[in-house]
Design an enzyme around this catalytic site. Structure first.
Site, short mmCIF file in Angstrom:
data_model
loop_
_atom_site.label_atom_id
_atom_site.label_comp_id
_atom_site.label_asym_id
_atom_site.label_seq_id
_atom_site.Cartn_x
_atom_site.Cartn_y
_atom_site.Cartn_z
N GLY A 47 20.18 1.18 -24.36
CA GLY A 47 18.97 1.36 -25.15
C GLY A 47 18.59 0.08 -25.86
O GLY A 47 18.22 0.09 -27.03
N HIS A 48 18.68 -1.05 -25.13
CA HIS A 48 18.34 -2.34 -25.70
C HIS A 48 18.09 -3.36 -24.59
O HIS A 48 18.33 -3.09 -23.42
CB HIS A 48 19.44 -2.84 -26.64
CG HIS A 48 20.74 -3.09 -25.95
ND1 HIS A 48 21.72 -2.13 -25.85
CD2 HIS A 48 21.22 -4.18 -25.30
CE1 HIS A 48 22.75 -2.62 -25.17
NE2 HIS A 48 22.46 -3.87 -24.83
N ALA A 49 17.61 -4.51 -25.00
CA ALA A 49 17.48 -5.67 -24.12
C ALA A 49 18.11 -6.86 -24.83
O ALA A 49 18.39 -6.79 -26.04
CB ALA A 49 16.00 -5.96 -23.82
#
Length: 130
Positions: A47-49
């Protein structure tokens, strides 16, 4: 760099198989190794970059899905072989879900943990991609 599946060398033996990850296989030298395990059914990880960091994910045991979003479109990759991994360069949103019972995700990262490198808000990620 682009998202890419990378097949690892596999040495087959009647006593069990062995796969090797040497420095020339990845386009980066890894600085951190961590793994996800005992992920409850229905739970999601990621749930991130990353702004700078690249990662290489391997399903050491079991399986899981990796949803990748490039800012325009999304694609899902299923990892379920310990002799194959998924290269995720910086600038891609990732979510990991559908972990099988006993699923283990090994991650080799190009950098040590730096919170400022993470983009944890999807709207902020879309702005980053512009």
């Amino acid at each position: 760099m682009m998202i890419k599946r990378i097949k690892l060398p596999k040495i087959e033996d009647r006593r069990g198989n062995l796969s090797v990850l040497e420095k020339d296989i990845l386009p980066f030298e890894f600085k951190r190794v961590y793994y996800l395990y005992d992920v409850p059914s229905g739970a999601s990880r990621g749930g991130h970059a990353h702004r700078e960091q690249s990662e290489f994910l391997i399903a050491l045991s079991g399986s899981f899905d990796v949803l990748i979003h490039d800012g325009t479109k999304k694609q899902t990759y299923t990892l379920n072989k310990p002799d194959e991994g998924l290269l995720i360069p910086n600038g891609y949103w990732r979510e990991l879900d559908n972990f099988s019972s006993g699923g283990i995700c090994l991650v080799l990262a190009s950098a040590v943990f730096v919170e400022a490198d993470y983009i944890r808000d999807f709207a902020e990620f879309l702005q980053f991609k512009k």
